[in-house]
Design an enzyme around this catalytic site. Structure first.
Site, PDB file in Angstrom:
ATOM      1  N   ASP A   1     112.675  -3.892 -51.582  1.00 40.93           N
ATOM      2  CA  ASP A   1     112.307  -3.005 -52.844  1.00 40.93           C
ATOM      3  C   ASP A   1     112.286  -4.042 -54.092  1.00 40.93           C
ATOM      4  O   ASP A   1     112.584  -5.086 -54.135  1.00 40.93           O
ATOM      5  CB  ASP A   1     113.218  -1.957 -52.971  1.00 40.93           C
TER       6      ASP A   1
ATOM      7  N   ASP B   1     112.372  -2.685 -58.067  1.00 39.51           N
ATOM      8  CA  ASP B   1     112.943  -2.586 -59.208  1.00 39.51           C
ATOM      9  C   ASP B   1     114.384  -2.305 -58.811  1.00 39.51           C
ATOM     10  O   ASP B   1     114.749  -1.669 -57.752  1.00 39.51           O
ATOM     11  CB  ASP B   1     112.379  -1.420 -59.757  1.00 39.51           C
TER      12      ASP B   1
ATOM     13  N   ASP C   1     117.899  -0.831 -53.466  1.00 38.69           N
ATOM     14  CA  ASP C   1     119.082  -0.264 -54.299  1.00 38.69           C
ATOM     15  C   ASP C   1     119.429   1.210 -54.519  1.00 38.69           C
ATOM     16  O   ASP C   1     120.362   1.498 -55.008  1.00 38.69           O
ATOM     17  CB  ASP C   1     119.142  -1.106 -55.735  1.00 38.69           C
TER      18      ASP C   1
HETATM   19 MG    MG Z   1     114.716   0.134 -56.433  1.00 38.08          MG
END
Ligand code: MG
Length: 274
Positions: free
Chosen positions: A11, A13, A219
């Protein structure tokens, strides 16, 4: 026993990019090491292809990418010179496989339903670049890349909650996904980051003639499906949300946030993946 080769799927961001600053320098040692070992680093994001290409240049990554929440996989022709497979299409720079729906298909249905039901929404397709800049608060060039959607539409709802409920029900019955993001509602086809990760893993196993194993880093809640299909899932600590709940026997949870945690995880697995 056949050999195993690894690929990293990540991922952006809050994972490879710092949640607040969008910087990745803390992960540079791990990125350099992966490049030296010829382990691909595949970006898997809700962002568009145009946004990903920009970041791949900045990060000096030449690898496949998965865009718009698992909607499509792109293989650059600088890596794959020929591909004879009916599942894959090609454009000038890439081979690509669509797992979701095209934006044109999505827009046609959205606009039919809006006219028929008098639903009050507007999407990127209705707006000028200036309006998209206003709505996203991005600089103009970034807003252009963010609005270059190919497999999803982002929209704002101006009607009441009941009509929004009806909208969601109708679209889901027709096989679309409706995701509530921070700023926008996203309409897309039925793929996800996890499904696309598995398709790419199979592709690499065939390409390499070995077993392919995945280290997948994320995250947030929208990374859950890809973390659950990982051979080695890495949950990167976020400053704004708890670790996502991951149904998997062994998850590596980082101590550090974002790119620093990314670096920590790759360092931890170095000896087991070469
Ligand atoms: Mg993310």
């Amino acid at each position: 026993m056949p050999d195993t080769r690894y690929l990293v799927i990540t991922d952006l961001d809050g994972t490879l990019l710092d949640h607040h600053t969008y910087q990745w320098q803390a992960a540079q040692p791990a990125l350099d090491w992966l490049q030296e070992k010829q382990i691909p680093v595949v970006i898997n994001t809700s962002k568009t292809r145009a946004e990903v290409i920009e970041l791949q240049h900045a990060l000096n990554i030449n690898a496949p990418a998965i865009v718009e929440n698992g909607s499509a996989i792109f293989l650059p022709k600088t890596l794959i010179t020929s591909l004879q497979n009916a599942d894959w299409q090609e454009n000038q720079s890439s081979y690509f496989r669509v797992l979701g729906k095209t934006r044109q298909h999505i827009l046609e249905r959205l606009h039919e339903l809006r006219d028929k039901n008098n639903w009050k929404f507007e999407g990127f397709a209705d707006w000028s670049v200036e309006q998209i800049v206003d709505a996203t608060r991005l600089p103009t060039e970034d807003a252009k890349r963010a609005s270059a959607r190919e497999y999803s539409e982002a929209l704002s709802w101006f009607g009441d909650d009941n009509s929004l409920q009806a909208f969601q029900t109708q679209l889901r019955e027709e096989g679309f996904q409706v995701l509530r993001g921070g700023r926008f509602i996203h309409v897309l086809g039925q793929s996800n980051k996890g499904l696309a990760s598995l398709v790419l893993k199979d592709f690499y196993a065939q390409q390499w003639h070995t077993l392919a194993s995945t280290i997948i880093l994320g995250d947030g809640p929208n990374d859950r499906d890809m973390l659950e299909v990982a051979d080695i899932p890495v949950a990167v600590k976020s400053p704004v949300n708890d670790f996502p709940e991951i149904n998997h026997a062994s998850v590596f949870y980082t101590h550090a946030f974002g790119p620093e945690g990314w670096n920590e995880a790759i360092s931890h697995f170095k000896t087991s993946i070469i």
